[in-house]
Design an enzyme around this catalytic site. Structure first.
Site, PDB file in Angstrom:
ATOM      1  N   GLU B  50       0.947  -1.315   0.086  1.00 29.99           N
ATOM      2  CA  GLU B  50       0.191   0.155  -0.094  1.00 29.99           C
ATOM      3  C   GLU B  50       1.267   1.381   0.343  1.00 29.99           C
ATOM      4  O   GLU B  50       0.618   2.292  -0.836  1.00 29.99           O
ATOM      5  CB  GLU B  50      -1.009  -0.331   1.168  1.00 29.99           C
ATOM      6  CG  GLU B  50      -1.704  -1.304   0.970  1.00 29.99           C
ATOM      7  CD  GLU B  50      -1.628  -2.456   1.545  1.00 29.99           C
ATOM      8  OE1 GLU B  50      -1.152  -2.854   1.956  1.00 29.99           O
ATOM      9  OE2 GLU B  50      -2.566  -2.794   1.836  1.00 29.99           O
ATOM     10  N   PHE B 112     -11.272  -6.642  13.359  1.00 29.44           N
ATOM     11  CA  PHE B 112     -10.623  -7.483  12.952  1.00 29.44           C
ATOM     12  C   PHE B 112      -9.787  -5.633  11.815  1.00 29.44           C
ATOM     13  O   PHE B 112     -10.860  -5.690  10.877  1.00 29.44           O
ATOM     14  CB  PHE B 112     -10.818  -8.975  12.739  1.00 29.44           C
ATOM     15  CG  PHE B 112      -9.351  -9.272  11.144  1.00 29.44           C
ATOM     16  CD1 PHE B 112      -8.227  -9.525  11.840  1.00 29.44           C
ATOM     17  CD2 PHE B 112      -9.743  -9.295   9.776  1.00 29.44           C
ATOM     18  CE1 PHE B 112      -7.872 -10.064  10.336  1.00 29.44           C
ATOM     19  CE2 PHE B 112      -8.780  -9.267   8.526  1.00 29.44           C
ATOM     20  CZ  PHE B 112      -7.458 -10.665   9.506  1.00 29.44           C
ATOM     21  N   GLN B 113      -8.317  -6.167  12.223  1.00 32.72           N
ATOM     22  CA  GLN B 113      -8.577  -5.032  10.662  1.00 32.72           C
ATOM     23  C   GLN B 113      -9.254  -3.496  11.466  1.00 32.72           C
ATOM     24  O   GLN B 113      -9.594  -2.531  10.607  1.00 32.72           O
ATOM     25  CB  GLN B 113      -8.438  -5.244   9.090  1.00 32.72           C
ATOM     26  CG  GLN B 113      -7.706  -6.811   9.132  1.00 32.72           C
ATOM     27  CD  GLN B 113      -7.265  -7.027   7.730  1.00 32.72           C
ATOM     28  OE1 GLN B 113      -8.272  -6.264   6.781  1.00 32.72           O
ATOM     29  NE2 GLN B 113      -5.743  -6.937   7.366  1.00 32.72           N
ATOM     30  N   LYS B 162     -17.528  -0.194   6.446  1.00 37.59           N
ATOM     31  CA  LYS B 162     -18.122  -1.503   5.200  1.00 37.59           C
ATOM     32  C   LYS B 162     -19.430  -1.102   5.275  1.00 37.59           C
ATOM     33  O   LYS B 162     -19.992  -1.224   3.752  1.00 37.59           O
ATOM     34  CB  LYS B 162     -17.104  -2.771   5.422  1.00 37.59           C
ATOM     35  CG  LYS B 162     -17.284  -3.574   4.614  1.00 37.59           C
ATOM     36  CD  LYS B 162     -17.112  -5.148   4.713  1.00 37.59           C
ATOM     37  CE  LYS B 162     -17.892  -6.025   3.679  1.00 37.59           C
ATOM     38  NZ  LYS B 162     -16.772  -7.157   3.859  1.00 37.59           N
ATOM     39  N   MET B 478      24.551   8.535   1.637  1.00 36.42           N
ATOM     40  CA  MET B 478      24.798   9.797   2.933  1.00 36.42           C
ATOM     41  C   MET B 478      24.959   9.414   4.476  1.00 36.42           C
ATOM     42  O   MET B 478      25.392   9.720   5.089  1.00 36.42           O
ATOM     43  CB  MET B 478      22.948  10.470   2.472  1.00 36.42           C
ATOM     44  CG  MET B 478      23.540  11.750   3.283  1.00 36.42           C
ATOM     45  SD  MET B 478      24.492  13.199   2.492  1.00 36.42           S
ATOM     46  CE  MET B 478      23.425  13.383   1.226  1.00 36.42           C
TER      47      MET B 478
END
Lengths: 163, 588
Positions: B50, B112-113, B162, B478
């Site tokens: 993502e 959940f999630q 949802k 760097m």
């Protein structure tokens, strides 16, 4: 220096957390914060007491203005203003102390709003310093509990914060 | 007719003219993915992580001036997007990030999630929304696109539970939007613009400092006109590169921590500074009091009032859209004929040219070890200076900024504010999607590229023919440079051991890999990679470069712009103006 900011903000879920999040994320101080809806319930009025140099206060007001939900911000310190804070203080009041406590409340123009055999609850309104003075005037041992709202402020005279 | 919340989401995107949505499906967004399946207004690009979805959408926006859109599922999908959102926020990129959320009855139950995405993203978005009612979706999208693209742009997150995507309602997309608490300024104050013109007319050592705001505000033409009209020396920040053509005679190079000698000294010793869409950040001016130790008058043009007087006090603040303000300034100067004093300006140019002479970007390429600078320079030659270049973060990013002379705005795409390693490859994907006919090169390092290497798979699936220029020095370059300078050569955890064989890796993903070890092979390899024959293929060029190369000039933390560490051929050089009886006023 101490500043008192008045903020008009949309009355939406999460708006308060955007304001407080901004202060913590950028390392600004909140000395007190009060908020409630205005006569127009779609909008809330918030009073924040903060302190910092002029540069910091300028940044705070700019950053607050940048929040999408903030409608207007003014620094009340820029002109004459009035501020008031409410304190509820529960004190021990038995025997001789009862009269003494009643007198103290009267002197400070407080009102006793709850009474038990052993205690008074006093309501006191005024600028923060007055509430401080009241607490100082009491023997710390008699104070059972204090709760303060933090300052609410409004400009004097024609100065109005409205959209 | 009533349609589902998920379908409304796709219809909103259609109404906004969205071409691509970068995303990754999951439980909370399955309804939306089902709706995507049933439409053909826009194309969905399935990334492999993502973070890459958000970076790709971000670069799509940076390279095209359209809005990028990313779609993430709830919980880990949303949190994986956080780095991408923060990257876009720091660079003010207009972006819509749609995240799924658990159903409204479940919110707050540690489902959940479940993650509080509105809370998580709050400090790194311009604004965010949790849509709790299907009837609010359309209005929320309209507001979100408006907020993301107006004023100082930025990412906007829309979190949709949802059940809201399942509920049905009538779809009507609002034609206009008005938010009483949000009215970004456009026009600059005419009085302030007059003051700016007067300051320029009185200037003996004028200098123009152009930041990313000029790129995002599409003000490149106006900035160029201003610079040319008055013949002013001009620098671009890392984010502003391309706002003035990098090959223009008035361009003195990038400024800042790794800016050129001439740009940094001009910035330090100018007497009137015009800052356009730039924010005086720490990597540009270093410490404010050092920067202000030479008296100068500053005009600051920016759309965001909070950028003004944040780090340095300015004399003439002008809040407004940079394009509008600079064009008003140019019009005023044309009308009044106000110009800086000819003689003073000529003397100032003599000084600037003297600073230019030693060429602070000079390096020597021997016949054995490839210098990273050489690769970038050759890339510039091979692509005719026309490629869209993305980068990751580190030495290679600075070399890209210094040696690829960007010709136009939106050609250079990098994570300037947040400094996000792993940005380059997904950014190249987004840029290529937005510009299908452009050559896109991702200049990266062997450490950065591994932070989103999985996107090679996305590139295969969608035939994204970007060219990856891997400057492989087997070090976090760097970090190694700072350890050499400030930590007594103790290279703590900065050596990249156990590197993969990048050629085989590219091949495993179905691409072409090349390993280049000799300076003589650099140009031929680049020519082949950018040839007509390979124009539809992703080519991974693994350049084995000098491990000891450092980025110069360098302004160390806490030092002034006139206290640079210089490349070897300039060491010991006097970093104050050569006075030579030139009349450009009192220098200190």
């Amino acid at each position: 220096m101490r500043h008192i900011l008045s903020i008009l903000i949309e009355n939406e879920a999460g708006a308060l957390s955007r304001v407080t999040g901004l202060f913590s994320a950028r390392g600004y101080n909140i000395d007190s914060l009060t908020v409630q809806t205005t006569e127009d319930v779609t909008m809330s009025r918030m009073t924040i007491v903060t302190h910092g140099s002029d540069d910091i206060i300028e940044q705070i007001t700019k950053q607050l203005n940048k929040l999408v939900e903030v409608v207007k911000v003014i620094d009340l310190n820029e002109a004459d203003h009035i501020e008031r804070e409410l304190m509820l203080i529960k004190v021990r009041a038995t025997g001789k102390e009862r009269d003494e406590m009643k007198r103290m409340a009267d002197i400070f123009r407080g009102r006793i709003i709850d009474v038990t055999e052993k205690s008074y609850t006093i309501e006191l309104t005024g600028p923060g310093e007055k509430l401080d003075a009241f607490i100082k005037a009491l023997d710390p041992a008699v104070i059972l509990e204090t709760v303060r709202t933090g300052a609410s402020g409004i400009g004097r005279g024609e100065r109005i914060l409205k959209i | 007719m009533e349609i589902s919340g998920a379908e409304i989401v796709t219809r909103c995107l259609q109404e906004e003219g969205v071409e691509f949505v970068f995303g990754y499906p999951g439980g909370a967004v399955l309804e939306i993915y089902d709706a995507i399946h049933k439409q053909d207004f826009f194309k969905h690009v399935l990334v492999r992580h993502e973070q890459a979805a958000v970076h790709a959408a971000d670069a799509y926006s940076r390279s095209s001036n359209k809005v990028g859109v990313a779609l993430l599922t709830s919980g880990p999908g949303a949190t994986n997007g956080i780095t991408g959102i923060a990257t876009a926020y720091m660079d003010s990129i207009p972006l819509i990030v749609i995240s799924g959320q658990v159903g409204t009855p479940m919110i707050g139950s540690d489902a959940f999630q479940e993650v509080d995405m509105v809370g998580c993203s709050r400090p790194i978005v311009k604004h965010n929304f949790l849509v709790k009612d299907v009837r609010d979706i359309a209005a929320t999208f309209k507001k979100a696109f408006h907020i993301a693209t107006t004023g100082r742009p930025g990412p906007v997150v829309i979190d949709i539970p949802k059940d809201v995507t399942i509920h049905k309602t009538k779809f009507e997309y609002p034609q206009s939007v008005s938010i009483r608490s949000y009215n970004p300024p456009v026009k600059g104050h005419p009085g302030q613009i007059k003051k700016a013109a007067q300051l320029l007319a009185d200037a003996k050592r004028p200098f123009v400092y152009v930041g990313g705001g000029a790129v995002l505000g599409n003000a490149s033409a106006e900035v160029t006109e201003l610079v040319k009209l008055l013949n002013l020396p001009c620098t671009n920040t890392l984010m502003g590169l391309g706002a003035l053509d990098g090959t223009d005679a008035n361009f003195v190079g990038m400024l800042g921590m790794h800016g050129t000698y001439e740009a940094n000294l001009a910035m330090q010793y100018c007497d009137v500074l015009i800052a356009i869409g730039a924010r005086f950040d720490d990597r540009v001016i270093s410490v404010p009091n050092q920067f202000l130790s030479q008296a100068k008058k500053i005009v600051h043009i920016d759309i965001d009032p909070s950028s003004i007087a944040k780090r340095v006090k300015v004399d003439v603040p002008i809040v407004g859209d940079v394009k509008s303000v600079v064009s008003d300034l140019v019009a005023l100067l044309k009308e009044t004929g106000q110009r800086p004093n000819d003689k003073a300006l000529a003397a100032w140019w003599d000084q600037v040219n003297e600073w230019r002479k030693p060429n602070s970007l000079l390096y020597t390429q021997d016949s054995e070890i490839i210098k990273p600078q050489f690769v970038v320079q050759k890339l510039w030659e091979v692509t005719d200076g026309q490629a869209i270049v993305t980068s990751d973060v580190g030495q290679h990013q600075m070399f890209a900024a210094q040696y690829y002379k960007f010709r136009r705005p939106r050609q250079w795409i990098n994570s300037g504010g947040l400094g996000t390693m792993g940005f380059g490859l997904p950014a190249a994907m987004g840029a290529q999607m937005a510009n299908p006919y452009a050559q896109v090169a991702c200049i990266t390092g062997e450490a950065s590229i591994q932070m989103n290497i999985q996107e090679l798979s996305t590139c295969k699936q969608y035939h994204i023919p970007v060219k990856i220029i891997n400057l492989n020095n087997r070090y976090l370059g760097m970090v190694r440079q700072w350890q050499e300078f400030f930590y007594g050569n103790r290279y703590s955890e900065s050596y990249m051991d156990a590197l993969p064989d990048f050629v085989k890796l590219a091949e495993a993903y179905g691409h072409i890999g090349m390993k280049i070890e000799k300076p003589a092979d650099v140009e031929p390899a680049l020519r082949e990679a950018f040839s007509e024959k390979l124009k539809d293929r992703l080519v991974f060029l693994d350049f084995i470069t000098d491990q000891k190369a450092n980025v110069f000039p360098m302004v160390q933390n806490g030092k002034g712009l006139n206290q640079m560490d210089l490349p070897e051929h300039m060491r010991g050089m006097q970093q104050v103006p050569f006075e030579n009886n030139r009349d450009y006023g009192n220098l200190c």
